[in-house]
Design a protein around this motif. Structure first.
Motif, PDB file in Angstrom:
ATOM      1  N   ASN A 160      -5.868  -4.755   7.008  1.00  6.84           N
ATOM      2  CA  ASN A 160      -6.450  -3.620   6.296  1.00  6.84           C
ATOM      3  C   ASN A 160      -5.556  -2.378   6.363  1.00  6.84           C
ATOM      4  O   ASN A 160      -5.851  -1.367   5.722  1.00  6.84           O
ATOM      5  N   ALA A 161      -4.479  -2.442   7.129  1.00  8.25           N
ATOM      6  CA  ALA A 161      -3.647  -1.266   7.366  1.00  8.25           C
ATOM      7  C   ALA A 161      -2.485  -1.184   6.379  1.00  8.25           C
ATOM      8  O   ALA A 161      -1.978  -2.202   5.899  1.00  8.25           O
ATOM      9  N   THR A 162      -2.062   0.038   6.114  1.00  8.35           N
ATOM     10  CA  THR A 162      -0.799   0.268   5.413  1.00  8.35           C
ATOM     11  C   THR A 162       0.329   0.084   6.427  1.00  8.35           C
ATOM     12  O   THR A 162       0.090  -0.142   7.619  1.00  8.35           O
ATOM     13  N   LEU A 163       1.560   0.191   5.983  1.00  9.46           N
ATOM     14  CA  LEU A 163       2.697   0.061   6.895  1.00  9.46           C
ATOM     15  C   LEU A 163       2.726   1.166   7.936  1.00  9.46           C
ATOM     16  O   LEU A 163       3.348   1.019   8.993  1.00  9.46           O
ATOM     17  N   THR A 164       2.046   2.276   7.651  1.00  7.97           N
ATOM     18  CA  THR A 164       1.969   3.347   8.647  1.00  7.97           C
ATOM     19  C   THR A 164       0.790   3.162   9.598  1.00  7.97           C
ATOM     20  O   THR A 164       0.659   3.896  10.578  1.00  7.97           O
ATOM     21  N   GLY A 165      -0.077   2.194   9.301  1.00 12.08           N
ATOM     22  CA  GLY A 165      -1.222   1.916  10.165  1.00 12.08           C
ATOM     23  C   GLY A 165      -2.531   2.472   9.659  1.00 12.08           C
ATOM     24  O   GLY A 165      -3.593   2.170  10.210  1.00 12.08           O
ATOM     25  N   ARG A 166      -2.497   3.298   8.609  1.00 12.21           N
ATOM     26  CA  ARG A 166      -3.734   3.878   8.082  1.00 12.21           C
ATOM     27  C   ARG A 166      -4.624   2.775   7.511  1.00 12.21           C
ATOM     28  O   ARG A 166      -4.156   1.873   6.815  1.00 12.21           O
ATOM     29  N   GLN A 167      -5.937   2.852   7.809  1.00 11.77           N
ATOM     30  CA  GLN A 167      -6.887   1.859   7.310  1.00 11.77           C
ATOM     31  C   GLN A 167      -7.264   2.158   5.860  1.00 11.77           C
ATOM     32  O   GLN A 167      -7.665   3.278   5.530  1.00 11.77           O
ATOM     33  N   ARG A 168      -7.116   1.163   5.007  1.00 10.88           N
ATOM     34  CA  ARG A 168      -7.405   1.343   3.584  1.00 10.88           C
ATOM     35  C   ARG A 168      -8.913   1.432   3.332  1.00 10.88           C
ATOM     36  O   ARG A 168      -9.391   2.282   2.592  1.00 10.88           O
ATOM     37  N   ILE A 169      -9.674   0.495   3.916  1.00 10.60           N
ATOM     38  CA  ILE A 169     -11.126   0.439   3.727  1.00 10.60           C
ATOM     39  C   ILE A 169     -11.770   1.002   4.991  1.00 10.60           C
ATOM     40  O   ILE A 169     -11.438   0.576   6.109  1.00 10.60           O
ATOM     41  N   PRO A 170     -12.687   1.956   4.860  1.00 15.21           N
ATOM     42  CA  PRO A 170     -13.176   2.692   6.040  1.00 15.21           C
ATOM     43  C   PRO A 170     -14.317   2.043   6.806  1.00 15.21           C
ATOM     44  O   PRO A 170     -14.835   2.639   7.751  1.00 15.21           O
ATOM     45  N   VAL A 171     -14.749   0.839   6.401  1.00 19.77           N
ATOM     46  CA  VAL A 171     -15.898   0.198   7.061  1.00 19.77           C
ATOM     47  C   VAL A 171     -15.487  -1.196   7.538  1.00 19.77           C
ATOM     48  O   VAL A 171     -14.851  -1.953   6.793  1.00 19.77           O
TER      49      VAL A 171
END
Length: 748
Positions: free
Chosen positions: A100-111
């Motif tokens: 679910n993460a981007t290459l930077t680690g941010r979660q795309r879907i919040p649930v």
């Protein structure tokens, strides 16, 4: 938070791994997490988490609940990630977040709606604080991994974050006590039902004593096993009041009503269910409560449950020419789940054949793996002693153990067949004699069970089925009596059980049987009862004065128990320590198995260095090493003395403890295979006169006919053979060979 290059490499490697698995047509629900974890062991700590995380845990029902909750949220337009395949340990959780993460680690879907394994609280909860943590129940589970419910409770209770909303089953006096540190608690419950029992169901109960103080429990009712309402007669512990309560179940309309007592005026809402069972209602109630606490309205949930249903992978039914072929899956090494499946099969209408495929097929394929079968002795095979069951087919590498257990359950041996090839079952089933064939299978035998079921479907389609007028009349008569068809009572085969008759003066004292039922130790009392049907058995429970305090038993037996119960037993026996030591010196036979022997030592030392004084009858010290677990198979030689020839004994060890003491001249047996008092010695257990203390646990006596015969002789004074010795010896002989395979062990 600053993260290292290692973190970014871990994410990239996980992405590459996931892509490669996709190209190969594999899901790989653990492998990307395994790869990332190898690069960055703190990946779960470092990676950002979805804004809203819901964890669902518990012994039974967590996969079903997680998947249906996921479906309900999706049906209401809530985008989320989930581990639907059951990848519920740390690497599975990591994989879900990494995908679910981007290459930077941010979660795309919040649930995230995630199933979480109970033992994995240790590796997940320190790094993830879920918004909601829901627990379905706690029962005895895979003993070699999960020990006992008290051990799992301690893990979950300690590691649940204080800031999480904790949703608990008010009907489960074990799990409803989880996480006292959490301020936000929500409880759910099912009100008393017409089919409830007065006490726990099954031959072994996970809640026979108060989990807080060890006192006696009085039950008002039970819905399912120990789930229900009870109170402790000593400390007053009872079930919490529910915030969500199922007040009505309409089985004809397929609806259940939930009263939301946590809201003003306690509004009630009606929801749909498909196939009825108490377990299904609990799973649906968990979904309703989790969805409500997440923020969905009752109307949204009700509309979704009209369209959706519980996943049916574990109950698959095929019907051909009026004949039913049903497969029911249960977790392996889980006595409760299998007992519920056995009970469901028993209650299905009509005459039936039953196929039992619960041996671990994966272990069977690896010679070095041996399956721990103690849980068979906690499962309710007694349910198969039913006139509607015409034949029992048993398949798997531990079929001989299942045969022995079924003989102990009183099942007529003439209806039991062990098959070496599962496809033999197709030829053996006679559809002219039965209305259906039911499979009880484990998760490792799914494909085998469904393969045989498919062939039975083909057989039923091509068969010319006939039913005589006599059969129809007999079915109608049985239907009127039992509500089923074709279940006429048959005369049992009174095969010789080798029982020792005429031992009416023999008194066997079972110390604290409500505590000592760990891992199948109850099998020891079971074989003694069947070998000595005329003997008197006295069950001394916590709070009772022991019979041995004033009398002289022919035999004293105590079995393995959790740590808290050990300490209760020490307190209870301390006033009688001198009397017990006197009986040991007098040569009264005693058999202490598993952790029971630890109460006889000088002290038990906890991991933090604190110590509990023990009875001091044996010269040893016990050291608790939690969470380290010691598993082994044992094969050693016991020398009974008195001119008797030494013989071999076999067994299993699953323990948190190591013992220090000198048993060089007083060991129970000298091991060829497996460790003894600790990992640095082959001398196992203690023998002091006729006292045997062994750290082998589970059904030690049923698996060792020579040891049982020796113990029976000590108790009765006469040569006496154990019940069902033929079946017992077959299991024993197989283990003598199996345990000598190089590298053999219980590999979890």
């Amino acid at each position: 938070m600053r993260v290292s290059l290692r973190f970014h490499l871990a994410i990239a490697a996980a992405k590459v791994t996931s892509f490669a698995l996709k190209l190969a047509g594999r899901t790989g629900e653990h492998l990307p997490g395994v790869v990332a974890h190898a690069i960055d062991p703190k990946i779960l700590d470092h990676i950002p988490k979805p804004a809203r995380v819901v964890f669902i845990s518990g012994t039974n029902g967590k996969t079903t609940t997680t998947n249906l909750l996921s479906d309900v949220l999706a049906d209401n337009g809530v985008a989320h990630i989930s581990n639907r395949s059951g990848a519920n340990i740390v690497n599975g959780i990591e994989t879900a977040f990494l995908k679910n993460a981007t290459l930077t680690g941010r979660q795309r879907i919040p649930v995230a709606i995630m199933e979480l394994d109970e033992v994995s609280y240790r590796t997940v909860m320190p790094y993830v604080e879920p918004e909601i943590s829901l627990v379905t129940n706690l029962y005895g589970d895979t003993f070699t991994r999960s020990a006992d419910p008290a051990y799992i409770f301690d893990i979950m209770s300690t590691l649940t974050p204080a800031g999480s909303k904790v949703v608990l089953n008010a009907d489960d006096l074990i799990s409803c006590r989880i996480a006292p540190q959490a301020a936000d608690k929500v409880y759910y419950s099912i009100a008393q039902l017409p089919d409830d029992t007065d006490g726990p169901q099954g031959i072994v109960c996970d809640l026979t004593a108060c989990p807080d103080c060890g006192g006696a429990l009085e039950y008002d009712w039970c819905h399912l096993r120990h789930l229900g309402r009870a109170h402790c007669t000593a400390c007053g512990l009872t079930n919490p009041e529910p915030d969500y309560l199922v007040t009505r179940i309409d089985r004809d309309a397929h609806t259940f009503t939930v009263s939301e007592r946590c809201r003003p005026d306690a509004p009630e809402y009606e929801y749909h269910f498909g196939a009825y069972s108490v377990a299904n209602i609990y799973n649906l109630l968990c979904v309703v409560v989790a969805a409500r606490e997440f923020g969905l309205t009752p109307q949204q949930i009700a509309r979704s449950l009209e369209r959706l249903s519980l996943p049916e992978q574990r109950f698959v039914e095929r019907e051909v020419s009026g004949k039913r072929i049903v497969t029911i899956a249960s977790k392996g090494e889980n006595a409760t789940a299998n007992s519920v499946a056995f009970d469901a099969i028993r209650k299905e209408p009509g005459a039936k054949d039953v196929v039992i495929m619960i041996s671990d097929n994966h272990m069977a394929e690896v010679p070095e793996d041996t399956e721990y079968i103690g849980w068979y002795w906690q499962a309710d095979f007694e349910y198969f002693k039913d006139p509607c069951i015409r034949h029992l087919f048993v398949y798997g590498c531990t079929a001989d153990d299942i045969l022995l257990r079924m003989r102990m359950a009183g099942i007529d041996p003439s209806i039991i067949s062990i098959v070496d090839n599962p496809m033999e079952i197709v030829d053996l089933v006679d559809f002219d004699e039965v209305d259906g064939v039911f499979f009880a299978h484990g998760t490792t035998t799914v494909e085998i069970a469904h393969g045989v079921a498919d062939k039975l479907v083909e057989k039923a389609q091509g068969a010319e089925l006939s039913a005589s007028a006599d059969r129809v009349a007999a079915d109608a008569a049985a239907e009127a009596v039992r509500g089923t068809a074709g279940c006429a009572e048959t005369e049992p085969d009174h095969a010789e059980s080798d029982a020792c008759e005429g031992a009416s003066d023999v008194v066997i004292e079972l110390l604290y049987p409500e505590y000592g039922n760990q891992g199948g130790d109850n099998g020891n009392a079971m074989i003694l009862r069947q070998s000595l049907p005329d003997a008197t058995f006295i069950e001394t429970r916590y709070g009772d004065e022991p019979y041995f305090a004033h009398g002289v038993p022919s035999l004293i037996v105590m079995s393995s128990m959790p740590e808290m119960q050990q300490e209760n037993v020490i307190k209870a026996l301390m006033p009688y320590r001198d009397r017990l030591a006197e009986l040991v010196e007098a040569g009264v036979p005693m058999f202490f198995s598993g952790t029971a022997g630890e109460v006889l030592g000088k002290e038990i030392v906890n991991p933090d260095g604190s110590a509990v004084e023990a009875l001091g009858i044996l010269d040893m010290v016990t050291k608790r090493c939690e969470p380290q677990r010691f598993r082994d198979v044992n094969l050693g030689v016991f020398d009974p003395g008195d001119g008797m020839k030494p013989f071999e004994v076999v067994g299993y060890k699953v323990q948190f403890t190591q013992m220090e003491g000198d048993n060089a001249g007083c060991c129970f047996c000298e091991n060829e295979i497996g460790f003894g008092l600790n990992e640095h010695t082959k001398l196992e257990g203690f023998r002091k006169n006729n006292l045997i203390a062994t750290w082998m646990l589970g059904p030690v006596l049923p698996l060792n006919p020579d040891l049982t015969a020796w113990l029976l002789k000590q108790a009765t004074g006469d040569s006496c053979r154990p019940a069902y010795e033929k079946e017992s010896r077959a299991c024993y002989e197989r283990r003598l060979t199996e345990f000598r395979i190089p590298g053999v062990g219980m590999h979890v």
